[in-house]
Write a protein that holds these residues in place. Structure first.
Motif, PDB file in Angstrom:
ATOM      1  N   ALA A  50       0.687  -1.092  -0.210  1.00 28.44           N
ATOM      2  CA  ALA A  50       0.095  -0.035  -0.108  1.00 28.44           C
ATOM      3  C   ALA A  50       0.817   1.360  -0.057  1.00 28.44           C
ATOM      4  N   VAL A  51       1.970   1.023   0.088  1.00 31.82           N
ATOM      5  CA  VAL A  51       2.947   2.242  -0.251  1.00 31.82           C
ATOM      6  C   VAL A  51       3.393   2.280  -1.767  1.00 31.82           C
ATOM      7  N   ILE A  52       2.737   3.455  -2.331  1.00 33.57           N
ATOM      8  CA  ILE A  52       2.841   3.622  -3.930  1.00 33.57           C
ATOM      9  C   ILE A  52       3.687   4.590  -4.127  1.00 33.57           C
ATOM     10  N   ASN A  53       4.750   4.160  -5.129  1.00 30.17           N
ATOM     11  CA  ASN A  53       5.686   4.927  -5.814  1.00 30.17           C
ATOM     12  C   ASN A  53       5.858   4.849  -7.305  1.00 30.17           C
ATOM     13  N   ALA A  54       4.708   5.444  -8.017  1.00 31.36           N
ATOM     14  CA  ALA A  54       4.673   4.743  -9.275  1.00 31.36           C
ATOM     15  C   ALA A  54       5.074   5.914 -10.126  1.00 31.36           C
ATOM     16  N   VAL A  55       5.720   5.762 -11.354  1.00 26.76           N
ATOM     17  CA  VAL A  55       6.284   6.621 -12.272  1.00 26.76           C
ATOM     18  C   VAL A  55       5.765   6.071 -13.649  1.00 26.76           C
ATOM     19  N   GLY A  56       4.904   6.712 -14.343  1.00 25.57           N
ATOM     20  CA  GLY A  56       4.208   5.956 -15.463  1.00 25.57           C
ATOM     21  C   GLY A  56       3.609   6.902 -16.513  1.00 25.57           C
ATOM     22  N   LYS A  57       2.794   6.157 -17.349  1.00 25.72           N
ATOM     23  CA  LYS A  57       2.082   6.803 -18.360  1.00 25.72           C
ATOM     24  C   LYS A  57       0.550   6.362 -18.355  1.00 25.72           C
ATOM     25  N   ASN A  58      -0.145   7.057 -18.896  1.00 20.26           N
ATOM     26  CA  ASN A  58      -1.700   6.240 -18.670  1.00 20.26           C
ATOM     27  C   ASN A  58      -1.752   4.872 -19.144  1.00 20.26           C
ATOM     28  N   LYS A  59      -2.463   4.252 -18.656  1.00 22.67           N
ATOM     29  CA  LYS A  59      -2.668   2.991 -18.910  1.00 22.67           C
ATOM     30  C   LYS A  59      -3.750   2.624 -20.197  1.00 22.67           C
ATOM     31  N   TYR A  60      -4.635   3.760 -20.118  1.00 15.67           N
ATOM     32  CA  TYR A  60      -5.778   3.519 -21.038  1.00 15.67           C
ATOM     33  C   TYR A  60      -5.895   4.834 -22.049  1.00 15.67           C
ATOM     34  N   MET A  61      -6.424   4.507 -22.979  1.00 15.75           N
ATOM     35  CA  MET A  61      -6.686   5.393 -23.902  1.00 15.75           C
ATOM     36  C   MET A  61      -7.449   6.883 -23.658  1.00 15.75           C
ATOM     37  N   PHE A  62      -6.723   7.770 -23.828  1.00 15.41           N
ATOM     38  CA  PHE A  62      -7.250   9.156 -23.239  1.00 15.41           C
ATOM     39  C   PHE A  62      -7.366   9.851 -24.576  1.00 15.41           C
ATOM     40  N   ARG A  63      -8.673   9.906 -24.910  1.00 15.18           N
ATOM     41  CA  ARG A  63      -9.145  10.830 -26.147  1.00 15.18           C
ATOM     42  C   ARG A  63     -10.262  11.604 -25.858  1.00 15.18           C
ATOM     43  N   GLU A  64     -10.526  12.820 -26.638  1.00 13.65           N
ATOM     44  CA  GLU A  64     -11.806  13.521 -26.429  1.00 13.65           C
ATOM     45  C   GLU A  64     -12.731  13.296 -27.196  1.00 13.65           C
ATOM     46  N   LEU A  65     -14.064  13.004 -26.899  1.00 16.35           N
ATOM     47  CA  LEU A  65     -15.205  12.670 -27.905  1.00 16.35           C
ATOM     48  C   LEU A  65     -15.557  13.522 -28.907  1.00 16.35           C
ATOM     49  N   SER A  66     -15.244  14.988 -28.684  1.00 12.93           N
ATOM     50  CA  SER A  66     -15.243  16.043 -29.796  1.00 12.93           C
ATOM     51  C   SER A  66     -14.253  15.934 -30.730  1.00 12.93           C
ATOM     52  N   SER A  67     -13.241  14.945 -30.754  1.00  9.32           N
ATOM     53  CA  SER A  67     -12.406  14.703 -31.689  1.00  9.32           C
ATOM     54  C   SER A  67     -11.138  15.377 -31.379  1.00  9.32           C
ATOM     55  N   THR A  68     -10.845  16.567 -30.694  1.00 10.14           N
ATOM     56  CA  THR A  68      -9.744  17.512 -30.549  1.00 10.14           C
ATOM     57  C   THR A  68      -9.552  17.909 -29.197  1.00 10.14           C
ATOM     58  N   PHE A  69      -8.488  18.076 -28.694  1.00  9.57           N
ATOM     59  CA  PHE A  69      -8.186  18.617 -27.273  1.00  9.57           C
ATOM     60  C   PHE A  69      -7.946  20.138 -27.607  1.00  9.57           C
ATOM     61  N   LYS A  70      -8.064  20.734 -28.818  1.00  9.98           N
ATOM     62  CA  LYS A  70      -8.241  22.114 -29.054  1.00  9.98           C
ATOM     63  C   LYS A  70      -9.163  22.968 -28.257  1.00  9.98           C
ATOM     64  N   ASN A  71      -9.043  24.164 -27.475  1.00  8.63           N
ATOM     65  CA  ASN A  71      -9.996  24.763 -26.787  1.00  8.63           C
ATOM     66  C   ASN A  71     -10.682  24.063 -25.620  1.00  8.63           C
ATOM     67  N   VAL A  72      -9.886  23.053 -25.117  1.00 12.06           N
ATOM     68  CA  VAL A  72     -10.327  22.145 -23.919  1.00 12.06           C
ATOM     69  C   VAL A  72      -9.566  23.024 -22.957  1.00 12.06           C
ATOM     70  N   ALA A  73     -10.602  23.079 -21.743  1.00  9.10           N
ATOM     71  CA  ALA A  73      -9.829  23.537 -20.739  1.00  9.10           C
ATOM     72  C   ALA A  73      -8.915  22.825 -19.898  1.00  9.10           C
ATOM     73  N   PRO A  74      -7.904  23.340 -19.257  1.00  7.85           N
ATOM     74  CA  PRO A  74      -6.870  22.477 -18.619  1.00  7.85           C
ATOM     75  C   PRO A  74      -7.592  21.621 -17.678  1.00  7.85           C
ATOM     76  N   ALA A  75      -6.698  20.410 -17.305  1.00  8.60           N
ATOM     77  CA  ALA A  75      -7.258  19.368 -16.568  1.00  8.60           C
ATOM     78  C   ALA A  75      -6.708  19.347 -15.241  1.00  8.60           C
ATOM     79  N   HIS A  76      -7.455  19.021 -14.287  1.00 12.59           N
ATOM     80  CA  HIS A  76      -6.767  18.607 -12.678  1.00 12.59           C
ATOM     81  C   HIS A  76      -6.839  17.127 -12.969  1.00 12.59           C
ATOM     82  N   TYR A  77      -5.945  16.522 -12.286  1.00  8.58           N
ATOM     83  CA  TYR A  77      -5.655  15.109 -11.852  1.00  8.58           C
ATOM     84  C   TYR A  77      -5.653  14.815 -10.631  1.00  8.58           C
ATOM     85  N   ALA A  78      -6.352  13.786 -10.436  1.00 15.10           N
ATOM     86  CA  ALA A  78      -6.812  13.118  -8.962  1.00 15.10           C
ATOM     87  C   ALA A  78      -6.492  11.845  -8.657  1.00 15.10           C
ATOM     88  N   LEU A  79      -5.582  11.416  -7.678  1.00 14.05           N
ATOM     89  CA  LEU A  79      -5.463  10.205  -7.518  1.00 14.05           C
ATOM     90  C   LEU A  79      -6.438   9.716  -6.402  1.00 14.05           C
TER      91      LEU A  79
END
Length: 160
Positions: free
Chosen positions: A98-127
């Motif tokens: 349960a002591v987590i030290n992870a360095v990595g990249k997204n495991k699942y495909m991350f895409r915007e359904l409107s087809s582009t990330f242009k003009n998309v507000a910045p994202a917050h990330y939460a664990l």
């Protein structure tokens, strides 16, 4: 027997833990999807590199079966729709893990359904985590969150 199980389930609420962790987003890159990922519509994919540190051992007690840990991107798209996308996860079955030290990249495909990330507000990330007990209800919580939102950069061309 039912009274005993009910008492066990209710006693789990007495053990409240608030684990803390750290979350840093190292980089976010956006690329156009190749034809094999999507058939007809042009699509962009985001790739997020992150560093996670967290001590989730306080969540383990006699009624904890396992934890489901996940990294979520929260943003509002160009149409004003709020999105919460799980981009990485891990199951923790033992207190020793349960002591987590992870360095990595997204495991699942991350895409915007409107087809582009242009003009998309910045994202917050939460664990976030989900405590799965032997008996009782599932409980949810958050161990870490980015302080500042992280912007999506312009799409880059893929190098073959």
């Amino acid at each position: 027997m039912m009274c005993l199980l009910a008492a066990i389930a209710l006693s789990s609420f007495l053990f409240t833990a608030d684990p803390k962790g750290g979350l840093q987003i190292a980089s976010v890159k956006v690329y156009p999807a190749s034809k094999r990922h999507h058939t007809s519509k042009k699509q962009e994919l985001a790739f997020v590199n992150f560093n996670i540190t967290a001590d989730l051992t306080p969540l383990f007690h006699w009624n904890t079966k396992q934890l489901f840990l996940y990294l979520e991107a929260e943003y509002t798209n160009s149409q004003g729709v709020k999105n919460e996308v799980v981009i990485w996860d891990r199951i923790v079955r033992r207190k020793e893990d349960a002591v987590i030290n992870a360095v990595g990249k997204n495991k699942y495909m991350f895409r915007e359904l409107s087809s582009t990330f242009k003009n998309v507000a910045p994202a917050h990330y939460a664990l976030k985590y989900n405590v799965m007990p032997y008996v009782g209800v599932l409980t949810y919580g958050q161990a870490a969150r980015t302080v500042e939102p992280v912007a999506f950069p312009e799409s880059q061309s893929r190098v073959s």
